[in-house]
Design an enzyme around this catalytic site. Structure first.
Site, PDB file in Angstrom:
ATOM      1  CB  ALA A   3      -0.815   0.027   1.211  1.00 51.02           C
ATOM      2  N   GLY A   4       2.023   1.153  -0.583  1.00 51.20           N
ATOM      3  CA  GLY A   4       2.841   2.377  -0.682  1.00 51.20           C
ATOM      4  C   GLY A   4       2.451   3.158  -1.918  1.00 51.20           C
ATOM      5  CG  ASN A   5       4.730   6.773  -2.887  1.00 47.67           C
ATOM      6  OD1 ASN A   5       3.843   7.277  -2.138  1.00 47.67           O
ATOM      7  ND2 ASN A   5       5.950   7.105  -3.051  1.00 47.67           N
ATOM      8  CB  VAL A   6       3.379   1.963  -7.230  1.00 48.13           C
ATOM      9  CG1 VAL A   6       2.459   1.317  -8.559  1.00 48.13           C
ATOM     10  CG2 VAL A   6       4.386   2.699  -7.785  1.00 48.13           C
TER      11      VAL A   6
ATOM     12  CG  ASP B 203       2.079  -2.098   3.345  1.00 44.63           C
ATOM     13  OD1 ASP B 203       2.021  -1.675   2.194  1.00 44.63           O
ATOM     14  OD2 ASP B 203       2.895  -2.129   4.040  1.00 44.63           O
TER      15      ASP B 203
ATOM     16  CG  ASN C  82      12.380  -5.135  -3.969  1.00 45.64           C
ATOM     17  OD1 ASN C  82      12.356  -5.050  -2.328  1.00 45.64           O
ATOM     18  ND2 ASN C  82      12.283  -4.238  -4.849  1.00 45.64           N
TER      19      ASN C  82
ATOM     20  CB  THR D 172       8.144  -5.931  -7.016  1.00 44.96           C
ATOM     21  OG1 THR D 172       7.006  -5.523  -6.158  1.00 44.96           O
ATOM     22  CG2 THR D 172       9.180  -5.663  -5.907  1.00 44.96           C
TER      23      THR D 172
ATOM     24  NE  ARG E 294       8.651   6.772 -16.611  1.00 44.82           N
ATOM     25  CZ  ARG E 294       9.134   6.317 -15.676  1.00 44.82           C
ATOM     26  NH1 ARG E 294      10.048   4.995 -15.807  1.00 44.82           N
ATOM     27  NH2 ARG E 294       8.784   6.439 -14.612  1.00 44.82           N
TER      28      ARG E 294
ATOM     29  CG  HIS F  72      10.586  -1.667 -16.220  1.00 45.08           C
ATOM     30  ND1 HIS F  72      10.370  -0.448 -17.016  1.00 45.08           N
ATOM     31  CD2 HIS F  72      10.699  -1.327 -14.958  1.00 45.08           C
ATOM     32  CE1 HIS F  72      10.027   0.516 -15.796  1.00 45.08           C
ATOM     33  NE2 HIS F  72      10.200   0.020 -14.695  1.00 45.08           N
TER      34      HIS F  72
HETATM   35  P1  NAI Z   1       6.527   2.057  -1.571  1.00 44.31           P
HETATM   36  O1  NAI Z   1       7.897   2.176  -0.669  1.00 44.31           O
HETATM   37  O2  NAI Z   1       5.980   3.433  -1.441  1.00 44.31           O
HETATM   38  O3  NAI Z   1       5.700   1.023  -1.063  1.00 44.31           O
HETATM   39  C1  NAI Z   1       6.065  -0.227  -1.030  1.00 44.31           C
HETATM   40  C2  NAI Z   1       5.303  -0.758   0.142  1.00 44.31           C
HETATM   41  O4  NAI Z   1       5.441  -2.258  -0.040  1.00 44.31           O
HETATM   42  C3  NAI Z   1       5.610  -0.463   1.668  1.00 44.31           C
HETATM   43  O5  NAI Z   1       4.572   0.150   2.076  1.00 44.31           O
HETATM   44  C4  NAI Z   1       5.935  -1.536   2.226  1.00 44.31           C
HETATM   45  O6  NAI Z   1       5.462  -1.752   3.713  1.00 44.31           O
HETATM   46  C5  NAI Z   1       5.398  -2.643   1.734  1.00 44.31           C
HETATM   47  N1  NAI Z   1       5.860  -4.161   1.853  1.00 44.31           N
HETATM   48  C6  NAI Z   1       6.878  -4.366   1.779  1.00 44.31           C
HETATM   49  N2  NAI Z   1       6.971  -5.783   2.032  1.00 44.31           N
HETATM   50  C7  NAI Z   1       5.902  -6.228   2.056  1.00 44.31           C
HETATM   51  C8  NAI Z   1       5.103  -7.553   1.980  1.00 44.31           C
HETATM   52  N3  NAI Z   1       5.984  -8.665   2.301  1.00 44.31           N
HETATM   53  N4  NAI Z   1       3.755  -7.553   2.117  1.00 44.31           N
HETATM   54  C9  NAI Z   1       2.959  -6.529   1.877  1.00 44.31           C
HETATM   55  N5  NAI Z   1       3.590  -5.278   1.688  1.00 44.31           N
HETATM   56  C10 NAI Z   1       4.777  -4.986   2.014  1.00 44.31           C
HETATM   57  O7  NAI Z   1       7.149   1.868  -2.963  1.00 44.31           O
HETATM   58  P2  NAI Z   1       6.551   2.114  -4.314  1.00 44.31           P
HETATM   59  O8  NAI Z   1       6.787   3.665  -4.818  1.00 44.31           O
HETATM   60  O9  NAI Z   1       4.979   1.835  -4.109  1.00 44.31           O
HETATM   61  O10 NAI Z   1       7.133   1.013  -5.391  1.00 44.31           O
HETATM   62  C11 NAI Z   1       7.016  -0.243  -5.087  1.00 44.31           C
HETATM   63  C12 NAI Z   1       7.897  -1.076  -6.173  1.00 44.31           C
HETATM   64  O11 NAI Z   1       7.301  -0.929  -7.259  1.00 44.31           O
HETATM   65  C13 NAI Z   1       9.101  -0.916  -5.930  1.00 44.31           C
HETATM   66  O12 NAI Z   1       9.843  -2.093  -6.030  1.00 44.31           O
HETATM   67  C14 NAI Z   1       9.423  -0.070  -7.276  1.00 44.31           C
HETATM   68  O13 NAI Z   1      10.703   0.002  -7.630  1.00 44.31           O
HETATM   69  C15 NAI Z   1       8.398  -0.498  -7.891  1.00 44.31           C
HETATM   70  N6  NAI Z   1       7.927   0.155  -9.167  1.00 44.31           N
HETATM   71  C16 NAI Z   1       8.029  -0.411 -10.387  1.00 44.31           C
HETATM   72  C17 NAI Z   1       7.405   0.213 -11.552  1.00 44.31           C
HETATM   73  C18 NAI Z   1       7.272  -0.494 -12.757  1.00 44.31           C
HETATM   74  O14 NAI Z   1       7.327   0.256 -13.930  1.00 44.31           O
HETATM   75  N7  NAI Z   1       7.497  -1.897 -12.907  1.00 44.31           N
HETATM   76  C19 NAI Z   1       7.432   1.568 -11.451  1.00 44.31           C
HETATM   77  C20 NAI Z   1       7.174   2.364 -10.215  1.00 44.31           C
HETATM   78  C21 NAI Z   1       7.861   1.470  -9.034  1.00 44.31           C
END
Ligand code: NAI
Length: 305
Positions: A8-11, A31, A93, A117, A149, A173
């Site tokens: 439940a992070g940013n994405v 989360d 990860n 992820t 993009r 990616h």
């Molecule tokens: P974020 O740090 O805002 O959120 C990640 C969330 O995952 C955190 O709230 C954390 O508590 C939670 N988390 C960690 N381990 C967990 C588990 N075992 N079970 C449930 N929740 C867990 O990160 P954001 O910005 O949301 O990015 C998430 C992932 O997506 C990153 O790995 C990032 O690199 C990736 N990403 C991939 C993109 C793509 O195009 N494929 C684009 C943007 C981000």
């Protein structure tokens, strides 16, 4: 339709908002971080009330809440920091994604899994390995973000609406992504009718570095506005059985002369997941670059314990 979003992070939270707003199904936001998902869900409830759209969401820190999901989106894990490549997130990860895959296999054995992820292609491969789901049921979001993009940057360069631009990005990616100018059109007209080679090369480089550029400005965390929209687009393609052609990271089993690797390629997406992998007629240098891109992934996969 039950749609679980793990992370439940940013994405994850912003993707949940788009999905609920579009009425694509019942959303479960999960989360590990205590009551984080609950707090985000309440905020989203207020947002939906303000918009006057129905709110169909629950939140949990217990992974079993994804039981019997039709779609599971994995956005859990660490995002990169300035100066890091996506590939450097691998060790951190991989453990998270392994545990989640086993939970998905146990609680939602018939689900379609969308991996977000990073490093995306390797994480998609791991989910396939640990769930043992059919390859059509597991794919990664990334190429469609890269294509968006590329489209945006071309739109600025040629001063034509991005809605009239079609781009194709294949490969990883990551560091060796392959935006394909030969498969890029401005309202059906080839890109080289608008831009010379030097300009195109500059746009290719800027597309590859767009994520890094954003991270460098954010200081902490990575992009999420465009990524969350791309997640919602994939969920919509499945939930509404749209038969869309979208680039995703998919397991190749001989297509493009590659085997046993998840990598970005255009796919036909519908209610059953990947309904077809589309094979573009690549030329010699494009094929060589894709093969090299796949080799870079194999090197990463062998690093996983
Ligand atoms: P974020 O740090 O805002 O959120 C990640 C969330 O995952 C955190 O709230 C954390 O508590 C939670 N988390 C960690 N381990 C967990 C588990 N075992 N079970 C449930 N929740 C867990 O990160 P954001 O910005 O949301 O990015 C998430 C992932 O997506 C990153 O790995 C990032 O690199 C990736 N990403 C991939 C993109 C793509 O195009 N494929 C684009 C943007 C981000």
């Amino acid at each position: 339709m039950k749609i679980s979003i793990v992370g439940a992070g940013n994405v994850g939270s912003l993707a949940a908002f788009h999905i609920v707003r579009e009425g694509l199904g019942e959303v479960v936001l999960l989360d590990v971080a205590g009551a984080l998902a609950k707090g985000k869900a309440l905020d989203l409830e207020d947002a939906c009330a303000h918009l006057g759209v129905p709110y169909h969401m629950t939140a949990s820190d217990d992974i079993s809440a994804l039981r019997d999901s039709d779609i599971v989106v994995i956005t859990a894990g660490f995002a990169r920091k300035p100066g890091m490549t996506r590939e450097e997130l691998l060790d951190k990860n991989a453990h998270i994604v392994k545990d989640l895959s086993l939970a998905i296999k146990k609680h939602a054995p018939r689900s379609i899994v969308i991996v977000v992820t990073n490093p995306l292609d390797v994480m998609t491969y791991l989910v396939l390995r640990y769930t043992a789901f059919f390859p059509s049921k597991v794919f990664g979001m990334g190429p469609s973000l890269d294509a968006a993009r590329f489209r945006n940057l071309i739109s600025q360069a040629v001063a034509v609406s991005s809605r009239d631009i079609e781009t194709t990005v294949i490969g990883t990616h990551g560091e060796s992504m392959l935006p394909l100018p030969r498969f890029t059109y401005v309202k059906g007209i080839a890109l080289d009718e608008f831009l010379d080679d030097k300009q195109v090369q500059s746009l290719l480089q800027r597309t590859k570095e767009r994520g890094k550029e954003i991270v460098s400005f954010l200081g902490t965390g990575s992009a999420y506005f465009a990524p969350s929209l791309c997640v919602a687009e994939l969920v919509s393609a499945i939930a509404k059985d749209q038969k869309r052609t979208i680039g995703v990271s998919a397991l190749l089993q001989g297509e493009y002369g590659l085997k046993n690797v998840c990598i970005g390629v255009p796919c036909l997406l519908g209610g059953s997941g990947i309904e077809k992998i589309i094979e573009l007629k690549l030329n010699g240098s494009e094929t060589a670059a894709l093969t090299q891109s796949a080799e870079s992934l194999r090197a990463l996969i062998t690093r996983i314990p």
